[in-house]
Design a protein around this motif. Structure first.
Motif, short mmCIF file in Angstrom:
data_model
loop_
_atom_site.label_atom_id
_atom_site.label_comp_id
_atom_site.label_asym_id
_atom_site.label_seq_id
_atom_site.Cartn_x
_atom_site.Cartn_y
_atom_site.Cartn_z
N LEU A 214 0.83 -1.19 0.00
CA LEU A 214 0.00 0.00 0.00
C LEU A 214 0.88 1.25 0.00
CD1 LEU A 214 -3.12 0.36 0.17
CD2 LEU A 214 -2.76 0.99 2.55
N TYR A 216 3.80 1.55 -1.16
CA TYR A 216 4.40 1.70 -2.47
C TYR A 216 3.45 2.44 -3.40
CZ TYR A 216 6.07 0.42 -7.11
OH TYR A 216 6.49 0.45 -8.41
N PHE A 217 2.18 2.08 -3.29
CA PHE A 217 1.22 2.69 -4.20
C PHE A 217 0.87 4.12 -3.87
CE2 PHE A 217 0.76 -0.90 -6.64
CZ PHE A 217 0.19 -0.44 -7.81
N TYR A 218 1.07 4.48 -2.64
CA TYR A 218 0.72 5.85 -2.27
C TYR A 218 1.96 6.73 -2.16
CZ TYR A 218 -4.13 4.62 -1.64
OH TYR A 218 -5.42 4.23 -1.84
N GLN A 219 3.04 6.30 -2.80
CA GLN A 219 4.23 7.14 -2.84
C GLN A 219 3.95 8.34 -3.73
OE1 GLN A 219 7.39 4.89 -4.41
NE2 GLN A 219 7.72 3.69 -2.57
N THR A 220 3.21 9.24 -3.23
CA THR A 220 2.88 10.39 -4.06
C THR A 220 2.93 11.62 -3.19
OG1 THR A 220 1.07 11.44 -5.22
CG2 THR A 220 0.48 9.71 -3.70
N LYS A 222 1.11 14.21 -3.52
CA LYS A 222 -0.19 14.86 -3.35
C LYS A 222 -0.83 14.45 -2.02
CE LYS A 222 -0.85 15.16 -8.25
NZ LYS A 222 -1.04 14.23 -9.32
N TYR A 225 -4.46 12.13 -0.98
CA TYR A 225 -4.65 10.70 -0.85
C TYR A 225 -4.52 10.19 0.58
CZ TYR A 225 -3.93 11.34 -5.80
OH TYR A 225 -4.01 11.78 -7.07
N LEU A 228 -7.62 8.41 1.93
CA LEU A 228 -7.83 7.13 1.27
C LEU A 228 -6.84 6.10 1.79
CD1 LEU A 228 -9.90 6.50 -0.89
CD2 LEU A 228 -8.12 6.78 -2.60
N GLU A 232 -7.69 2.58 3.75
CA GLU A 232 -7.21 1.28 3.27
C GLU A 232 -6.36 0.57 4.32
OE1 GLU A 232 -7.20 -1.02 0.54
OE2 GLU A 232 -9.13 -0.01 0.62
#
Lengths: 267, 555
Positions: A214, A216-220, A222, A225, A228, A232
């Protein structure tokens, strides 16, 4: 012991609920329901509300169950493990068969003392990535504190009644009800503490892994998120965090003769 | 690591109160029945299925059992079942549903399948799994605990939609879920809005076009699991090849998707014998064909090519369609066409139809004939009947009940089923193992679907496929240049649609039509079709390599 024969199980169920059996073939069971069973099984609350409001005599329905699901019979309702009707009956049994106070049926002509036992059928659920359950049936002698496992197997061999037989009297428990209960629960918890729980380690590891994915996927950059991500992450905790739940299926007090009581311990 | 312990606080308080109040207690019978029921409902193992022992009349295949276990044990009942066509996704879904029902976890379910498959699903679930189901008829009841099978189209109708969205479903299943790949469609939003605990999406083609397809499917199961749409597309673009190259993404997707391929299942698939039956036009027919070709070459109307195809199928098909067009518009070479119609009126029985009669008489077994044209279907029925062969028609436009009826008639009474293209989808005819492609569709996908009707899980015999083509005609080109080149008949059914959309060739039929229309000579047609098939064939090879690569990575 699980249900060996669904047809016989259902027959006993409706009999125990005081319903008349209209037809009983190997694969078909027709039952005249009682008011109470109609209310519970046939799902027509408005009818019963109306009947009660007007102070009328209700007319309970009939039900035909086909215990061989391949039987082609227009009137009957197929019933099988997993079918909603059987689930409904199981749910009803959860409530109906929860608490007991039973007396051993004996025919005696002199004063006979009955020993109280607290019996608990307990479900232990191991919940993590997967779920596993175990049932324990433990009884405790409320006079001397002796405990035995799988007491249900012994109780099945004896005849029980809800009323105390003639000439019998109850011995007063020396260990109070709540203490008896605690002793059984402590026994189970001690056993749980002494067991290796590989499943929990595995589930915990899985939880960490999922969280990593998770991340890794939210390495953003912005910030939108975060909410969210949090949601999760919580969902993952809920799914994989290892847990043991102890719940009582049913139980109560069994009054039995001193000799039965002694045999319980010897077996 | 830490294990939370949850204790029962209710029971002893209530028991204590009852004893003090001298309240009412259960009988021994009810106490004992309740205990038995609990033992029965017990999940005694972390792993493993209970339904196979309860359903001894069904033989489950290893990959089906493994799939069900994986979904139940590892995926918590939210998964994409993406086996290749014909491996029994329905069986897998049935197993999963039955397990949940056995564990008392599912009481209310909504099963959304194409309208043509509603009865088939109902039959499979009741007969194989003893699951009592309800199908939506005139007045479906949504607000009770039941296992409801219906189509998305019915469910999303205004009069049903609102009440369905109020329900709390334990289990929702969507068959043919690739139709949900676009998150802007009404269907997608409807499924997303359903309140559901467990959810299965069934599709043979989870990624049809781009990676966002799978993103959208996964978002139904686990919203946010792959991040949000924007981040996802930024990161992975719209190119689907990346899936094989991004280990993280792949790992994530493997946690929500089960995909078995034929070659992984270890089952002996029955053989597929493919035979091309070449037919020569008679001199009269040849003359008519050349005649029509001359007329059509004078106009570039797209229907012109259709006429030629139709003439290869039956005089009737061609006649009906020319006549219709002549009536409708003020056409160029109207007189030529009118004269041509006069000429074909005199033609005797079509050479191809006679060959069909000959073949069917010789095989003495059940057979399905596929044709593209309604008029040919009628003609074939007539000529078969003239030769004492029983047949039933089948069309996509038939109502559900009529389809079932025709299927049953075919199974029990008639030797031949004559289906038009639209009938290719949605019925399983495994009891038959002979198929005649009376004329070939120009879209290879439709041909795959045709074959999939009979060459699927449950077929016990080798499958014989006869492709009819008339020499030196437009059919000749298509068969030799397109189908034989891409080895459609030899390759297993599967990823062709993915390949075609990858190549932006979703409408291959138009592509081929264009080639015929725009080419000046036969030579030019050949070269162009040859190029087209080469592109597809290359992509197939590439795809297969990728898949092998992917399999290695996952194992």
């Amino acid at each position: 012991m699980a249900i060996a024969n669904l047809h016989d199980f259902l027959f006993t169920f409706f009999k125990a609920n005081h319903c008349d059996i209209l037809e009983n073939r190997g694969d078909k069971l027709s039952i005249q329901l009682t008011d109470k069973m109609d209310e519970y099984l046939l799902n027509r609350p408005f009818y019963w509300q109306y009947v009660k409001k007007l102070g009328l005599q209700g007319e309970p329905g009939k039900i035909t169950l086909l215990t061989n699901p391949l039987l082609d019979d227009e009137e009957g309702e197929p019933i099988h493990f997993g079918s909603p009707r059987l689930q409904q009956i199981f749910r009803l049994l959860d409530e109906e068969g929860k608490f007991v106070r039973l007396y051993q049926m004996v025919q005696v002509d002199q004063q006979t003392a009955l020993v109280p036992w607290l019996v608990l059928n307990i479900k232990v659920s191991f919940i993590g990535k997967q779920k596993k359950e175990a049932i324990k049936s433990i009884g405790i002698n409320m006079i001397n504190g002796g405990m035995i496992n799988n007491i249900i197997d012994q109780l099945e061999k004896i005849q029980w009644d809800t009323k105390i037989p003639d000439f019998c009297y109850n011995l007063s428990p020396l260990i109070r009800l709540k203490s008896s209960y605690q002793r059984i629960i402590q026994l189970i918890e001690k056993e749980l503490q002494e067991t290796e729980h590989d499943w929990a380690i595995e589930s915990w590891r899985h939880m960490e892994e999922e969280k990593k994915l998770l991340d890794y996927f939210y390495q953003t950059d912005k910030k939108d998120y975060t909410a969210l991500y949090k949601k999760e992450s919580e969902a993952i905790e809920a799914l994989y965090r290892p847990q043991i739940a102890i719940s009582i299926i049913n139980g109560g007090i069994f009054h039995m003769t001193q000799s039965t009581s002694l045999n319980q311990l010897l077996d | 690591m830490q294990i939370d312990l949850k204790r029962d606080v209710d029971f002893i308080e209530k028991l204590d109160q009852k004893v003090k109040d001298d309240g009412s207690f259960s009988s021994w019978e009810l106490f004992h029945l309740s205990y038995q029921a609990s033992v029965n409902n017990l999940t005694t193992d972390f792993k493993g299925l209970r339904s196979p022992t309860l359903l001894p009349h069904v033989t489950f295949l290893t990959h089906q059992l493994e799939c069900a276990e994986q979904v139940l044990d590892d995926m918590n009942g939210r998964a994409i079942l993406a086996d290749e066509v014909g491996l029994g996704k329905t069986i897998e879904a049935g197993l999963i549903l039955k397990e949940y029902m056995l564990r008392g976890l599912v009481k209310k379910a909504l099963i959304l399948v194409p309208a043509s498959l509603v009865n088939q699903w109902a039959m499979e679930l009741t007969q194989k799994f003893y699951i009592p189901v309800t199908t939506s008829r005139k007045r479906p009841v949504w607000d009770q605990d039941n296992i409801m099978i219906t189509s998305i189209d019915t469910a999303k109708r205004q009069q049903h939609k609102d009440i369905i969205l109020e329900q709390n479903y334990d289990f929702v299943l969507v068959d043919e879920a690739h139709k949900l790949k676009n998150h802007q469609t009404k269907n997608y939003q409807f499924i997303r809005a359903l309140q559901k605990k467990y959810c299965l999406l069934l599709t043979a083609t989870p990624i049809q076009n781009k990676l966002s397809d799978i993103f959208n499917l996964v978002s139904i199961l686990k919203p946010g699991y792959l991040g949000d749409y924007q981040t996802f597309t930024e990161k992975f673009g719209k190119n689907h090849k990346t899936l094989e190259h991004d280990a993280h993404l792949k790992q994530l997707i493997q946690k929500v998707m089960v995909r078995n391929r034929r070659e992984d299942t270890g089952i002996d698939w029955t053989k597929r014998n493919v035979e091309t039956v070449w037919i020569d036009f008679t001199a009269e027919e040849r003359e008519a064909y050349n005649n029509l070709k001359e007329i059509t070459e004078q106009s570039s109307h797209f229907a012109a090519i259709t006429y030629l195809r139709e003439l290869c199928s039956s005089r009737e098909a061609c006649y009906v369609s020319i006549k219709k067009n002549l009536l409708q518009e003020n056409k160029e070479n109207k007189e030529d066409y009118a004269a041509f119609l006069k000429c074909i009126e005199k033609l005797p029985n079509h050479s191809k139809a006679l060959k069909v009669v000959e073949l069917i008489q010789s095989m003495n077994d059940k057979c399905i004939i596929f044709t593209e044209y309604r008029a040919t279907q009628v003609y074939l029925q007539w000529i078969l009947q003239q030769n004492g062969i029983t047949s039933v028609p089948f069309r996509g436009g038939f109502k559900r009940g009529k389809k079932d009826w025709m299927r049953q008639l075919f199974q029990e009474k008639a030797q031949v089923l004559i289906a038009t293209e639209a009938g290719g989808e949605g019925i399983n005819l495994q009891f038959c193992n002979n198929m005649i492609n009376y004329d070939l569709p120009w879209n290879p996908m439709r041909l795959e679907q045709r074959i999939g009707r009979i060459h699927r899980y449950g077929q016990t015999e080798d499958v014989n496929i006869y492709n009819f083509a008339i020499k030196d005609t437009i059919e000749d080109h298509i068969l030799r240049l397109l189908y034989e080149k891409i080895q459609l008949f030899q390759r297993v059914v599967g990823n062709l649609d993915a390949i075609l959309s990858d190549l932006q060739l979703t409408n291959i039929e138009t592509e081929v039509e264009k080639i015929f229309q725009e080419s000046k000579t036969d030579g030019e047609i050949k070269i162009k079709i040859d190029n087209l098939s080469a592109v597809i064939s290359n992509a197939q090879d590439y795809y297969e390599q990728e898949e092998q690569h992917g399999n290695r990575e996952s194992s």
